[in-house]
Design a protein around this motif. Structure first.
Motif, PDB file in Angstrom:
ATOM      1  N   LEU A  65      -8.217   1.714   6.204  1.00  0.00           N
ATOM      2  CA  LEU A  65      -7.958   2.335   7.345  1.00  0.00           C
ATOM      3  C   LEU A  65      -7.488   1.837   8.527  1.00  0.00           C
ATOM      4  CD1 LEU A  65     -11.196   4.508   7.136  1.00  0.00           C
ATOM      5  CD2 LEU A  65      -9.218   4.848   5.794  1.00  0.00           C
ATOM      6  N   VAL A  66      -6.461   2.115   8.946  1.00  0.00           N
ATOM      7  CA  VAL A  66      -5.792   1.413  10.107  1.00  0.00           C
ATOM      8  C   VAL A  66      -5.665   2.526  11.403  1.00  0.00           C
ATOM      9  CG1 VAL A  66      -3.303   0.930  10.825  1.00  0.00           C
ATOM     10  CG2 VAL A  66      -4.493  -0.131   8.653  1.00  0.00           C
ATOM     11  N   ARG A  67      -5.871   2.119  12.683  1.00  0.00           N
ATOM     12  CA  ARG A  67      -5.914   2.985  13.542  1.00  0.00           C
ATOM     13  C   ARG A  67      -4.644   3.341  14.260  1.00  0.00           C
ATOM     14  NH1 ARG A  67      -9.537   2.957  18.806  1.00  0.00           N
ATOM     15  NH2 ARG A  67      -8.457   4.488  19.800  1.00  0.00           N
ATOM     16  N   GLY A  68      -4.209   4.559  14.220  1.00  0.00           N
ATOM     17  CA  GLY A  68      -3.269   5.027  14.794  1.00  0.00           C
ATOM     18  C   GLY A  68      -2.037   5.297  13.726  1.00  0.00           C
ATOM     19  N   GLY A  69      -0.864   5.810  13.954  1.00  0.00           N
ATOM     20  CA  GLY A  69       0.207   6.106  13.079  1.00  0.00           C
ATOM     21  C   GLY A  69       0.944   4.976  12.340  1.00  0.00           C
ATOM     22  N   VAL A  70       1.456   5.414  11.207  1.00  0.00           N
ATOM     23  CA  VAL A  70       2.268   4.497  10.315  1.00  0.00           C
ATOM     24  C   VAL A  70       3.450   5.196   9.843  1.00  0.00           C
ATOM     25  CG1 VAL A  70       2.098   3.601   7.991  1.00  0.00           C
ATOM     26  CG2 VAL A  70       0.221   3.272   9.528  1.00  0.00           C
ATOM     27  N   PRO A  71       4.568   4.547   9.954  1.00  0.00           N
ATOM     28  CA  PRO A  71       5.891   5.031   9.557  1.00  0.00           C
ATOM     29  C   PRO A  71       5.826   5.496   8.242  1.00  0.00           C
ATOM     30  CG  PRO A  71       6.207   2.751   9.687  1.00  0.00           C
ATOM     31  CD  PRO A  71       4.519   3.034  10.270  1.00  0.00           C
ATOM     32  N   ARG A  85      24.430  10.657  14.424  1.00  0.00           N
ATOM     33  CA  ARG A  85      24.524   9.593  13.549  1.00  0.00           C
ATOM     34  C   ARG A  85      23.261   9.859  12.466  1.00  0.00           C
ATOM     35  NH1 ARG A  85      20.320   4.835  15.379  1.00  0.00           N
ATOM     36  NH2 ARG A  85      19.268   6.358  16.445  1.00  0.00           N
ATOM     37  N   HIS A  86      23.292   8.961  11.348  1.00  0.00           N
ATOM     38  CA  HIS A  86      22.352   9.136  10.560  1.00  0.00           C
ATOM     39  C   HIS A  86      21.068   8.597  11.037  1.00  0.00           C
ATOM     40  CE1 HIS A  86      19.881   7.720   7.166  1.00  0.00           C
ATOM     41  NE2 HIS A  86      20.121   8.938   6.658  1.00  0.00           N
ATOM     42  N   PHE A  87      19.949   9.313  10.976  1.00  0.00           N
ATOM     43  CA  PHE A  87      18.656   8.852  11.854  1.00  0.00           C
ATOM     44  C   PHE A  87      17.621   8.659  10.849  1.00  0.00           C
ATOM     45  CE2 PHE A  87      15.303  10.239  14.904  1.00  0.00           C
ATOM     46  CZ  PHE A  87      15.008   8.911  15.417  1.00  0.00           C
ATOM     47  N   GLY A  88      16.776   8.025  10.753  1.00  0.00           N
ATOM     48  CA  GLY A  88      15.624   7.794  10.304  1.00  0.00           C
ATOM     49  C   GLY A  88      15.925   6.895   8.813  1.00  0.00           C
ATOM     50  N   ASP A  89      14.982   6.905   8.000  1.00  0.00           N
ATOM     51  CA  ASP A  89      15.024   6.321   6.692  1.00  0.00           C
ATOM     52  C   ASP A  89      15.625   4.883   7.079  1.00  0.00           C
ATOM     53  OD1 ASP A  89      14.802   5.911   4.285  1.00  0.00           O
ATOM     54  OD2 ASP A  89      16.939   6.284   3.625  1.00  0.00           O
ATOM     55  N   SER A  90      14.773   3.936   7.988  1.00  0.00           N
ATOM     56  CA  SER A  90      15.055   2.701   8.305  1.00  0.00           C
ATOM     57  C   SER A  90      13.655   2.231   8.379  1.00  0.00           C
ATOM     58  CB  SER A  90      15.924   2.735   9.401  1.00  0.00           C
ATOM     59  OG  SER A  90      15.025   3.157  10.614  1.00  0.00           O
ATOM     60  N   GLN A  91      13.952   0.564   8.368  1.00  0.00           N
ATOM     61  CA  GLN A  91      12.592   0.127   8.194  1.00  0.00           C
ATOM     62  C   GLN A  91      11.792   0.098   9.768  1.00  0.00           C
ATOM     63  OE1 GLN A  91      12.028  -3.750   6.152  1.00  0.00           O
ATOM     64  NE2 GLN A  91      11.334  -4.702   7.689  1.00  0.00           N
ATOM     65  N   VAL A  92      10.818   0.538   9.677  1.00  0.00           N
ATOM     66  CA  VAL A  92       9.990   0.488  11.041  1.00  0.00           C
ATOM     67  C   VAL A  92       8.837  -0.444  11.060  1.00  0.00           C
ATOM     68  CG1 VAL A  92       8.747   1.962  12.564  1.00  0.00           C
ATOM     69  CG2 VAL A  92      10.780   2.709  11.795  1.00  0.00           C
ATOM     70  N   THR A  93       8.520  -1.438  11.985  1.00  0.00           N
ATOM     71  CA  THR A  93       7.569  -2.054  11.999  1.00  0.00           C
ATOM     72  C   THR A  93       6.511  -1.388  13.076  1.00  0.00           C
ATOM     73  OG1 THR A  93       8.594  -4.024  11.389  1.00  0.00           O
ATOM     74  CG2 THR A  93       6.384  -4.682  12.200  1.00  0.00           C
ATOM     75  N   VAL A  94       5.032  -1.251  12.977  1.00  0.00           N
ATOM     76  CA  VAL A  94       4.317  -0.951  13.943  1.00  0.00           C
ATOM     77  C   VAL A  94       3.406  -2.284  14.074  1.00  0.00           C
ATOM     78  CG1 VAL A  94       2.459   0.695  14.654  1.00  0.00           C
ATOM     79  CG2 VAL A  94       4.418   1.238  13.192  1.00  0.00           C
ATOM     80  N   LYS A  95       3.241  -2.768  15.314  1.00  0.00           N
ATOM     81  CA  LYS A  95       2.356  -3.852  15.361  1.00  0.00           C
ATOM     82  C   LYS A  95       1.281  -3.803  15.963  1.00  0.00           C
ATOM     83  CE  LYS A  95       6.595  -6.850  16.376  1.00  0.00           C
ATOM     84  NZ  LYS A  95       7.283  -7.603  17.351  1.00  0.00           N
ATOM     85  N   ASN A  96       0.062  -4.702  15.580  1.00  0.00           N
ATOM     86  CA  ASN A  96      -0.984  -4.903  16.259  1.00  0.00           C
ATOM     87  C   ASN A  96      -1.795  -3.449  16.241  1.00  0.00           C
ATOM     88  OD1 ASN A  96      -0.505  -7.374  17.018  1.00  0.00           O
ATOM     89  ND2 ASN A  96       0.273  -6.559  19.108  1.00  0.00           N
ATOM     90  N   LEU A  97      -2.018  -3.179  15.123  1.00  0.00           N
ATOM     91  CA  LEU A  97      -2.954  -2.004  14.673  1.00  0.00           C
ATOM     92  C   LEU A  97      -4.268  -2.566  14.121  1.00  0.00           C
ATOM     93  CD1 LEU A  97      -0.647   0.524  12.826  1.00  0.00           C
ATOM     94  CD2 LEU A  97      -1.257   0.429  15.345  1.00  0.00           C
ATOM     95  N   ALA A 103       0.830  -1.139   0.108  1.00  0.00           N
ATOM     96  CA  ALA A 103      -0.141  -0.090  -0.084  1.00  0.00           C
ATOM     97  C   ALA A 103       0.982   1.495   0.013  1.00  0.00           C
ATOM     98  CB  ALA A 103      -1.009   0.032   1.215  1.00  0.00           C
ATOM     99  N   ARG A 104       0.340   2.275  -0.102  1.00  0.00           N
ATOM    100  CA  ARG A 104       0.715   3.826   0.136  1.00  0.00           C
ATOM    101  C   ARG A 104       0.079   4.368   1.037  1.00  0.00           C
ATOM    102  NH1 ARG A 104       4.791   4.375  -2.944  1.00  0.00           N
ATOM    103  NH2 ARG A 104       4.874   3.800  -5.379  1.00  0.00           N
ATOM    104  N   LYS A 105       1.064   5.166   1.885  1.00  0.00           N
ATOM    105  CA  LYS A 105       0.433   5.916   2.905  1.00  0.00           C
ATOM    106  C   LYS A 105      -0.113   7.256   2.303  1.00  0.00           C
ATOM    107  CE  LYS A 105       1.777   8.439   7.163  1.00  0.00           C
ATOM    108  NZ  LYS A 105       2.981   8.630   8.154  1.00  0.00           N
ATOM    109  N   LYS A 106      -1.291   7.628   2.765  1.00  0.00           N
ATOM    110  CA  LYS A 106      -1.735   8.792   2.083  1.00  0.00           C
ATOM    111  C   LYS A 106      -2.121   9.753   3.087  1.00  0.00           C
ATOM    112  CE  LYS A 106      -2.194   7.993  -2.224  1.00  0.00           C
ATOM    113  NZ  LYS A 106      -1.635   8.904  -3.072  1.00  0.00           N
ATOM    114  N   GLY A 107      -2.012   9.862   4.349  1.00  0.00           N
ATOM    115  CA  GLY A 107      -2.153  10.417   5.421  1.00  0.00           C
ATOM    116  C   GLY A 107      -3.243  10.246   6.419  1.00  0.00           C
ATOM    117  N   MET A 108      -3.293  11.047   7.443  1.00  0.00           N
ATOM    118  CA  MET A 108      -4.083  10.797   8.632  1.00  0.00           C
ATOM    119  C   MET A 108      -5.565  11.455   8.342  1.00  0.00           C
ATOM    120  SD  MET A 108      -1.634   9.777  11.725  1.00  0.00           S
ATOM    121  CE  MET A 108      -2.898   9.122  12.581  1.00  0.00           C
ATOM    122  N   SER A 109      -6.689  10.790   8.875  1.00  0.00           N
ATOM    123  CA  SER A 109      -7.837  11.385   9.300  1.00  0.00           C
ATOM    124  C   SER A 109      -8.366  10.755  10.585  1.00  0.00           C
ATOM    125  CB  SER A 109      -8.630  11.045   8.097  1.00  0.00           C
ATOM    126  OG  SER A 109     -10.059  11.391   8.068  1.00  0.00           O
TER     127      SER A 109
END
Lengths: 221, 112
Positions: free
Chosen positions: A189-195, A164-176, A8-14
């Motif tokens: 639509l997924v509850r909560g934020g997504v990286p 150090r270099h920060f961000g641009d790394s793979q992040v998993t958000v569990k159990n949304l 998927a592509r992240k579109k934004g929050m609502s």
């Protein structure tokens, strides 16, 4: 079990209102349509996975290896190819289409994305160090301060926070939880934020360690 | 914001949005749950702020309860906000959008 998955592509929050008036913060993900472009099986590949293609590619974006791979599989070339490890490959065939409707409301998912890059970041942003005082003549505002002791141990311990270099790394958000599926527009639509930034690529898959059927509790009390 | 999100939010917008402005004295009909029953609990007061837009639009109503100022902010498009009835308009048209200056005032000086 990873038994449902899609790109998927992240579109934004609502936000959406539940029927009882509760406001739910959601991230809108434009999921699919994806095509299965490959099946990896234990015998031939040593692992089981499904490869999904997302975003059809125009000719100029396809190099020869990609083109030939697509031709061999008998599918169109895609700009994004990602594999999902699964338990059993039964029932999946190359060429199958997948849309947002593989998920339904109430599903618990893990969401994998790439976080926003922060470039070469200092210790305050990258490690959450405290900032120095801005006044009283102190000149150490955003500097890391001490990084260790003196003659003993005469070295800096491993793992000490440094710029150090920060961000641009793979992040998993569990159990949304999936709060909504829009079949027509292919949205999940997924509850909560997504990286990640808007339009960033997102993998959605069934939660690996779902909390014990929290959503299925009967309406007690 | 992305058009997809705006379109998505349209589905959740109320078709009929009650018409009122800052300064109006309103009666907000708010659905509350008491045990298993639901009933409407009115909240009367003066609208001192409209904030946000689209689905996230909210309004704040201020009233004096037992000598103490009370403000409540409602999401305009919440299904819990059943209706907002304008009881009377402001005695004079407010000159600003957000009537925070009313907070420190009581009685006659709290008029516009």
């Amino acid at each position: 079990m990873t038994n449902k998955f899609i790109l998927a592509r992240k579109k934004g929050m609502s936000q959406i209102f539940r029927e009882d008036g509760a406001v739910v913060p959601v991230t809108v993900l434009e999921a699919g349509p994806c095509t299965i472009t490959g099946v990896r099986d234990q015998k031939r590949d040593g692992y089981r996975a499904i490869q999904l293609g997302f975003v059809p590619a125009r000719d100029k974006h396809v190099n020869k290896p990609q083109r030939v791979a697509a031709e061999k599989a008998g599918v169109k070339p895609y700009r994004v190819l990602r594999e999902f490890r699964i338990e059993a490959t039964d029932g999946y065939e190359v060429g199958q289409e997948m849309t947002a409707t593989v998920f339904e409301i109430g599903d618990v998912v893990d969401v994998i994305g790439r976080s926003k890059g922060r470039g070469f970041a200092g210790t305050i942003k990258a490690h959450g160090f405290a900032a120095g005082v801005a006044s009283h003549g102190c000149r150490n505002i955003r500097q890391p301060g001490s990084i260790g002791q003196c003659a003993s141990p005469s070295r800096v311990f491993k793992g000490v926070g440094m710029p150090r270099h920060f961000g641009d790394s793979q992040v998993t958000v569990k159990n949304l939880t999936v709060e909504g599926v829009d079949e027509e527009r292919g949205l999940i639509l997924v509850r909560g934020g997504v990286p990640g930034a808007p339009n960033g690529l997102i993998k959605i898959q069934s939660a690996k360690t779902a909390p014990a059927a929290k959503a299925e509790q009967p309406e007690a009390k | 914001m992305d058009n997809i999100i705006l379109e998505l939010e349209k589905q959740h917008l109320k078709e009929q949005v009650p018409a009122f402005k800052t300064g109006d004295f309103v009666r907000v009909e708010y659905l509350i749950r008491e045990g298993k029953n639901e009933r409407i609990q009115p909240f009367l007061g003066q609208v001192i702020r409209l904030a946000g837009h689209g689905l996230r639009k909210t309004f704040t109503v201020r009233r004096i309860v037992q000598g103490e100022g009370v403000e409540r902010t409602f999401p305009l498009h919440s299904p819990r906000v059943v209706d907002v009835k304008v009881q009377r308009g402001p005695n004079r048209k407010p000159r600003r959008a957000r009537l925070y200056f009313l907070r420190g005032r009581v009685g006659k000086s709290a008029q516009l």
